[in-house]
Design a protein around this motif. Structure first.
Motif, mmCIF file in Angstrom:
data_model
loop_
_atom_site.group_PDB
_atom_site.id
_atom_site.type_symbol
_atom_site.label_atom_id
_atom_site.label_comp_id
_atom_site.label_asym_id
_atom_site.label_seq_id
_atom_site.Cartn_x
_atom_site.Cartn_y
_atom_site.Cartn_z
ATOM 1 N N GLN A 34 0.809 -1.224 0.000
ATOM 2 C CA GLN A 34 0.000 0.000 0.000
ATOM 3 C C GLN A 34 0.840 1.272 0.000
ATOM 4 O O GLN A 34 0.302 2.366 -0.134
ATOM 5 C CB GLN A 34 -0.923 0.008 1.220
ATOM 6 C CG GLN A 34 -1.908 -1.134 1.217
ATOM 7 C CD GLN A 34 -2.723 -1.181 2.490
ATOM 8 O OE1 GLN A 34 -2.295 -0.679 3.525
ATOM 9 N NE2 GLN A 34 -3.894 -1.776 2.424
ATOM 10 N N CYS A 35 2.140 1.152 0.136
ATOM 11 C CA CYS A 35 2.993 2.341 0.261
ATOM 12 C C CYS A 35 3.090 3.148 -1.027
ATOM 13 O O CYS A 35 3.229 4.365 -0.987
ATOM 14 C CB CYS A 35 4.369 1.958 0.766
ATOM 15 S SG CYS A 35 4.349 1.531 2.530
ATOM 16 N N ALA A 36 2.999 2.497 -2.176
ATOM 17 C CA ALA A 36 3.027 3.247 -3.439
ATOM 18 C C ALA A 36 1.812 4.164 -3.525
ATOM 19 O O ALA A 36 1.930 5.341 -3.892
ATOM 20 C CB ALA A 36 3.072 2.294 -4.624
ATOM 21 N N GLY A 37 0.648 3.667 -3.158
ATOM 22 C CA GLY A 37 -0.556 4.500 -3.134
ATOM 23 C C GLY A 37 -0.463 5.616 -2.114
ATOM 24 O O GLY A 37 -0.918 6.735 -2.348
ATOM 25 N N ALA A 38 0.162 5.315 -0.974
ATOM 26 C CA ALA A 38 0.352 6.339 0.056
ATOM 27 C C ALA A 38 1.284 7.436 -0.452
ATOM 28 O O ALA A 38 1.083 8.615 -0.154
ATOM 29 C CB ALA A 38 0.903 5.707 1.328
ATOM 30 N N SER A 39 2.284 7.062 -1.238
ATOM 31 C CA SER A 39 3.182 8.076 -1.820
ATOM 32 C C SER A 39 2.428 8.983 -2.778
ATOM 33 O O SER A 39 2.699 10.185 -2.845
ATOM 34 C CB SER A 39 4.349 7.399 -2.549
ATOM 35 O OG SER A 39 5.203 6.767 -1.625
ATOM 36 N N GLU A 40 1.476 8.428 -3.506
ATOM 37 C CA GLU A 40 0.653 9.250 -4.405
ATOM 38 C C GLU A 40 -0.192 10.237 -3.603
ATOM 39 O O GLU A 40 -0.375 11.386 -4.001
ATOM 40 C CB GLU A 40 -0.224 8.374 -5.297
ATOM 41 C CG GLU A 40 0.554 7.547 -6.306
ATOM 42 C CD GLU A 40 1.413 8.390 -7.238
ATOM 43 O OE1 GLU A 40 0.926 9.420 -7.748
ATOM 44 O OE2 GLU A 40 2.588 8.004 -7.457
ATOM 45 N N ILE A 41 -0.687 9.813 -2.458
ATOM 46 C CA ILE A 41 -1.437 10.716 -1.570
ATOM 47 C C ILE A 41 -0.535 11.871 -1.139
ATOM 48 O O ILE A 41 -0.932 13.037 -1.177
ATOM 49 C CB ILE A 41 -1.980 9.954 -0.338
ATOM 50 C CG1 ILE A 41 -3.078 8.974 -0.756
ATOM 51 C CG2 ILE A 41 -2.499 10.930 0.725
ATOM 52 C CD1 ILE A 41 -3.503 8.020 0.353
ATOM 53 N N ILE A 42 0.683 11.539 -0.749
ATOM 54 C CA ILE A 42 1.614 12.579 -0.294
ATOM 55 C C ILE A 42 1.980 13.517 -1.442
ATOM 56 O O ILE A 42 2.079 14.725 -1.254
ATOM 57 C CB ILE A 42 2.879 11.965 0.334
ATOM 58 C CG1 ILE A 42 2.504 11.186 1.591
ATOM 59 C CG2 ILE A 42 3.886 13.058 0.684
ATOM 60 C CD1 ILE A 42 3.669 10.450 2.231
ATOM 61 N N LYS A 43 2.196 12.977 -2.640
ATOM 62 C CA LYS A 43 2.507 13.827 -3.792
ATOM 63 C C LYS A 43 1.404 14.861 -4.003
ATOM 64 O O LYS A 43 1.688 16.034 -4.265
ATOM 65 C CB LYS A 43 2.674 12.995 -5.061
ATOM 66 C CG LYS A 43 3.975 12.235 -5.126
ATOM 67 C CD LYS A 43 4.030 11.412 -6.416
ATOM 68 C CE LYS A 43 5.226 10.498 -6.440
ATOM 69 N NZ LYS A 43 5.238 9.648 -7.651
ATOM 70 N N ASP A 44 0.146 14.438 -3.880
ATOM 71 C CA ASP A 44 -0.979 15.369 -4.026
ATOM 72 C C ASP A 44 -0.993 16.404 -2.901
ATOM 73 O O ASP A 44 -1.245 17.592 -3.135
ATOM 74 C CB ASP A 44 -2.308 14.614 -4.047
ATOM 75 C CG ASP A 44 -2.497 13.774 -5.304
ATOM 76 O OD1 ASP A 44 -1.783 14.006 -6.304
ATOM 77 O OD2 ASP A 44 -3.374 12.877 -5.277
ATOM 78 N N ILE A 45 -0.711 15.964 -1.681
ATOM 79 C CA ILE A 45 -0.682 16.890 -0.539
ATOM 80 C C ILE A 45 0.396 17.943 -0.746
ATOM 81 O O ILE A 45 0.154 19.140 -0.566
ATOM 82 C CB ILE A 45 -0.444 16.117 0.780
ATOM 83 C CG1 ILE A 45 -1.664 15.268 1.131
ATOM 84 C CG2 ILE A 45 -0.110 17.087 1.924
ATOM 85 C CD1 ILE A 45 -1.444 14.304 2.296
ATOM 86 N N VAL A 46 1.597 17.518 -1.143
ATOM 87 C CA VAL A 46 2.707 18.451 -1.347
ATOM 88 C C VAL A 46 2.416 19.396 -2.520
ATOM 89 O O VAL A 46 2.711 20.584 -2.461
ATOM 90 C CB VAL A 46 4.032 17.679 -1.543
ATOM 91 C CG1 VAL A 46 5.151 18.599 -1.976
ATOM 92 C CG2 VAL A 46 4.402 16.946 -0.260
ATOM 93 N N ARG A 47 1.821 18.861 -3.581
ATOM 94 C CA ARG A 47 1.473 19.706 -4.740
ATOM 95 C C ARG A 47 0.464 20.786 -4.333
ATOM 96 O O ARG A 47 0.602 21.942 -4.687
ATOM 97 C CB ARG A 47 0.885 18.838 -5.863
ATOM 98 C CG ARG A 47 0.515 19.634 -7.124
ATOM 99 C CD ARG A 47 -0.394 18.869 -8.053
ATOM 100 N NE ARG A 47 -1.684 18.659 -7.394
ATOM 101 C CZ ARG A 47 -2.347 17.508 -7.380
ATOM 102 N NH1 ARG A 47 -1.876 16.440 -7.987
ATOM 103 N NH2 ARG A 47 -3.503 17.415 -6.752
ATOM 104 N N ASP A 48 -0.545 20.405 -3.561
ATOM 105 C CA ASP A 48 -1.607 21.344 -3.179
ATOM 106 C C ASP A 48 -1.243 22.203 -1.972
ATOM 107 O O ASP A 48 -1.902 23.211 -1.705
ATOM 108 C CB ASP A 48 -2.906 20.584 -2.887
ATOM 109 C CG ASP A 48 -3.438 19.858 -4.118
ATOM 110 O OD1 ASP A 48 -3.048 20.231 -5.251
ATOM 111 O OD2 ASP A 48 -4.230 18.908 -3.950
ATOM 112 N N ASN A 49 -0.245 21.798 -1.226
ATOM 113 C CA ASN A 49 0.196 22.519 -0.027
ATOM 114 C C ASN A 49 1.709 22.649 -0.081
ATOM 115 O O ASN A 49 2.436 21.889 0.565
ATOM 116 C CB ASN A 49 -0.226 21.768 1.245
ATOM 117 C CG ASN A 49 -1.716 21.573 1.322
ATOM 118 O OD1 ASN A 49 -2.447 22.473 1.700
ATOM 119 N ND2 ASN A 49 -2.179 20.397 0.937
#
Length: 164
Positions: A34-49
């Motif tokens: 599940q860590c690859a999907g979690a990294s995608e979540i973080i990428k979106d968080i960093v992009r938006d914040n």
């Protein structure tokens, strides 16, 4: 190896200019499906914040000789008694008596931390890097606009390399 000092300098310059920054730390390993999907979540968080800094703490199984494993990450896994992954911490702030946050909570916790008041302006001065012995020295100036109720106060420097 080149040091990726821009992250640190951005962090501290951000504070010096009065911008609230948030550190999102992810715990991961090579057997985490599940860590690859979690990294995608973080990428979106960093992009938006953009005031969010993402760090990953990698833990290899003891029988693997993995170049991503290091003593500092092992120490964090042990100190915080990480039960699995993907888990994380947001500014190492306790939420419901724990600093460990599930990936579904990362965005809301980052947004909460970005809204929180900041109390200090931090400036890094006199940065010296000696490549031959890989030693980094710098001075830290901290000015409190207002003392928060809680203490103690700590300054942590996180240095990341741009290659492994």
């Amino acid at each position: 190896m080149k040091l990726y000092l821009s992250v640190i300098l951005l962090l501290f310059v951000g504070f010096a200019n009065g911008q609230k920054m948030v550190v999102l730390e992810k715990f991961t390993n090579s057997f985490c499906g599940q860590c690859a999907g979690a990294s995608e979540i973080i990428k979106d968080i960093v992009r938006d914040n953009p005031n969010t800094i993402w760090l990953s703490h990698y833990k290899a199984n003891g029988w693997l000789d993995n170049p991503l494993a290091n003593e500092q990450s092992w120490a964090l896994w042990s100190e915080f008694d990480i039960p699995g992954n993907p888990l994380g911490m947001v500014n190492r702030k306790a939420i419901n008596n724990s600093v460990i946050v599930r990936s579904g909570q990362w965005l809301s916790e980052v947004e909460k931390q970005l809204e929180d008041k900041y109390y200090a302006r931090i400036e890094i001065k006199n940065v010296e890097y000696a490549a031959w012995d890989r030693e980094l020295k710098f001075d830290v100036d901290i000015v409190f606009d207002e003392l928060p109720e809680d203490g103690p106060f700590r300054v942590s420097a996180i240095i990341a390399e741009n290659v492994v």
